[in-house]
Design a protein around this motif. Structure first.
Motif, PDB file in Angstrom:
ATOM      1  N   VAL A 200       0.862  -1.180   0.000  1.00 50.56           N
ATOM      2  CA  VAL A 200       0.000   0.000   0.000  1.00 50.56           C
ATOM      3  C   VAL A 200       0.896   1.226   0.000  1.00 50.56           C
ATOM      4  O   VAL A 200       1.817   1.342   0.817  1.00 50.56           O
ATOM      5  CB  VAL A 200      -0.948   0.007   1.222  1.00 50.56           C
ATOM      6  CG1 VAL A 200      -1.655   1.347   1.352  1.00 50.56           C
ATOM      7  CG2 VAL A 200      -1.964  -1.120   1.108  1.00 50.56           C
ATOM      8  N   VAL A 201       0.617   2.125  -0.934  1.00 53.24           N
ATOM      9  CA  VAL A 201       1.390   3.352  -1.072  1.00 53.24           C
ATOM     10  C   VAL A 201       0.441   4.522  -0.831  1.00 53.24           C
ATOM     11  O   VAL A 201      -0.616   4.615  -1.466  1.00 53.24           O
ATOM     12  CB  VAL A 201       2.031   3.471  -2.474  1.00 53.24           C
ATOM     13  CG1 VAL A 201       2.856   4.752  -2.580  1.00 53.24           C
ATOM     14  CG2 VAL A 201       2.863   2.237  -2.784  1.00 53.24           C
ATOM     15  N   THR A 202       0.825   5.376   0.098  1.00 58.69           N
ATOM     16  CA  THR A 202       0.066   6.595   0.381  1.00 58.69           C
ATOM     17  C   THR A 202       1.028   7.777   0.311  1.00 58.69           C
ATOM     18  O   THR A 202       2.242   7.590   0.219  1.00 58.69           O
ATOM     19  CB  THR A 202      -0.586   6.540   1.783  1.00 58.69           C
ATOM     20  OG1 THR A 202       0.437   6.421   2.784  1.00 58.69           O
ATOM     21  CG2 THR A 202      -1.560   5.366   1.891  1.00 58.69           C
ATOM     22  N   ALA A 203       0.491   8.970   0.387  1.00 58.10           N
ATOM     23  CA  ALA A 203       1.321  10.177   0.419  1.00 58.10           C
ATOM     24  C   ALA A 203       0.657  11.191   1.337  1.00 58.10           C
ATOM     25  O   ALA A 203      -0.567  11.293   1.383  1.00 58.10           O
ATOM     26  CB  ALA A 203       1.499  10.757  -0.976  1.00 58.10           C
ATOM     27  N   SER A 204       1.480  11.928   2.056  1.00 56.81           N
ATOM     28  CA  SER A 204       0.963  12.976   2.926  1.00 56.81           C
ATOM     29  C   SER A 204       0.426  14.131   2.085  1.00 56.81           C
ATOM     30  O   SER A 204       0.580  14.155   0.861  1.00 56.81           O
ATOM     31  CB  SER A 204       2.080  13.478   3.850  1.00 56.81           C
ATOM     32  OG  SER A 204       3.070  14.147   3.072  1.00 56.81           O
ATOM     33  N   ALA A 205      -0.159  15.114   2.734  1.00 53.65           N
ATOM     34  CA  ALA A 205      -0.662  16.295   2.020  1.00 53.65           C
ATOM     35  C   ALA A 205       0.463  17.001   1.274  1.00 53.65           C
ATOM     36  O   ALA A 205       0.250  17.572   0.206  1.00 53.65           O
ATOM     37  CB  ALA A 205      -1.343  17.243   2.998  1.00 53.65           C
ATOM     38  N   SER A 206       1.682  16.945   1.825  1.00 56.35           N
ATOM     39  CA  SER A 206       2.821  17.599   1.173  1.00 56.35           C
ATOM     40  C   SER A 206       3.448  16.728   0.090  1.00 56.35           C
ATOM     41  O   SER A 206       4.377  17.162  -0.584  1.00 56.35           O
ATOM     42  CB  SER A 206       3.878  17.967   2.213  1.00 56.35           C
ATOM     43  OG  SER A 206       4.446  16.790   2.767  1.00 56.35           O
TER      44      SER A 206
ATOM     45  N   ILE B 220      -3.910   9.010   4.541  1.00 64.15           N
ATOM     46  CA  ILE B 220      -5.216   8.911   3.880  1.00 64.15           C
ATOM     47  C   ILE B 220      -6.145  10.034   4.343  1.00 64.15           C
ATOM     48  O   ILE B 220      -6.905  10.583   3.543  1.00 64.15           O
ATOM     49  CB  ILE B 220      -5.832   7.515   4.115  1.00 64.15           C
ATOM     50  CG1 ILE B 220      -5.043   6.472   3.321  1.00 64.15           C
ATOM     51  CG2 ILE B 220      -7.310   7.486   3.752  1.00 64.15           C
ATOM     52  CD1 ILE B 220      -5.315   5.039   3.728  1.00 64.15           C
ATOM     53  N   ALA B 221      -6.065  10.395   5.618  1.00 64.88           N
ATOM     54  CA  ALA B 221      -6.878  11.504   6.127  1.00 64.88           C
ATOM     55  C   ALA B 221      -6.508  12.821   5.443  1.00 64.88           C
ATOM     56  O   ALA B 221      -7.367  13.667   5.209  1.00 64.88           O
ATOM     57  CB  ALA B 221      -6.712  11.624   7.642  1.00 64.88           C
ATOM     58  N   GLU B 222      -5.234  12.986   5.084  1.00 66.80           N
ATOM     59  CA  GLU B 222      -4.759  14.203   4.431  1.00 66.80           C
ATOM     60  C   GLU B 222      -4.893  14.156   2.910  1.00 66.80           C
ATOM     61  O   GLU B 222      -5.088  15.176   2.262  1.00 66.80           O
ATOM     62  CB  GLU B 222      -3.271  14.430   4.756  1.00 66.80           C
ATOM     63  CG  GLU B 222      -2.974  14.692   6.212  1.00 66.80           C
ATOM     64  CD  GLU B 222      -1.470  14.790   6.480  1.00 66.80           C
ATOM     65  OE1 GLU B 222      -0.663  14.751   5.521  1.00 66.80           O
ATOM     66  OE2 GLU B 222      -1.117  14.895   7.658  1.00 66.80           O
ATOM     67  N   ASN B 223      -4.723  12.951   2.355  1.00 71.21           N
ATOM     68  CA  ASN B 223      -4.650  12.785   0.904  1.00 71.21           C
ATOM     69  C   ASN B 223      -5.140  11.374   0.574  1.00 71.21           C
ATOM     70  O   ASN B 223      -4.387  10.415   0.743  1.00 71.21           O
ATOM     71  CB  ASN B 223      -3.201  12.979   0.440  1.00 71.21           C
ATOM     72  CG  ASN B 223      -3.013  12.739  -1.041  1.00 71.21           C
ATOM     73  OD1 ASN B 223      -3.966  12.477  -1.774  1.00 71.21           O
ATOM     74  ND2 ASN B 223      -1.776  12.807  -1.492  1.00 71.21           N
TER      75      ASN B 223
END
Length: 162
Positions: free
Chosen positions: A31-37, A70-73
């Motif tokens: 699973v790949v996610t990314a922060s808001a930045s 996920i909450a941010e992006n």
């Protein structure tokens, strides 16, 4: 993927059922996610692909970096752990509410329990564990399938869109 010689003609493209088979039977998913930045984060998880709804589900600590991302992006990716017959799904993830979405979460939990614990005697305990953590649903936007064998790569690379 024209630079790799992939033909524009869809003849020979992989059927979606090919990707579903690999998504369902896979044990460890990336699973790949990314922060808001935009800071990326990738880690393996256990999870289930539900072919009836074409959704990926997993459970993890509510304090995990992936949950905060996920909450941010919500844009996320899930891939199978096979590097020869690859499937990568891009989409949007969200944290589900197990109590408020019981009808959506119930099939995920049933599939998860039967996939990872053959002994039904531990299912109640493991269900409580899963429900005590964040439950994440990923809805796909597009997916890619590639067979990383020289004779098939350029002819079979496929993209699916929702």
């Amino acid at each position: 993927m024209a630079d790799y010689g992939v033909p524009a003609d869809p003849a020979g493209a992989l059927p979606w059922s090919w990707a579903q088979e690999r998504l369902v039977r896979n044990k460890n998913y990336w699973v790949v996610t990314a922060s808001a930045s935009g800071r990326p984060h990738a880690l393996p998880v256990w999870g289930v692909w539900l072919p009836e709804t074409d959704r990926f589900w997993f459970s993890c600590s509510p304090n995990a970096r992936k949950v905060r991302n996920i909450a941010e992006n919500p844009r996320s990716v899930v891939t199978v752990d096979d590097t020869v017959e690859c499937v990568s799904v891009e989409g949007r993830a969200r944290i589900a509410d197990p109590a408020g979405e019981a009808d959506r979460v119930r099939p995920m939990i049933a599939a998860y329990l039967s996939k990872y614990w053959a002994d039904p005697g531990v299912h109640a305990q493991m269900e409580a564990f899963i429900r005590s953590h964040a439950i994440v649903e990923l809805t796909p936007d597009r997916a890619f399938g590639i067979i990383e064998r020289e004779q098939e790569f350029a002819q079979r690379a496929t993209r699916w869109r929702w």
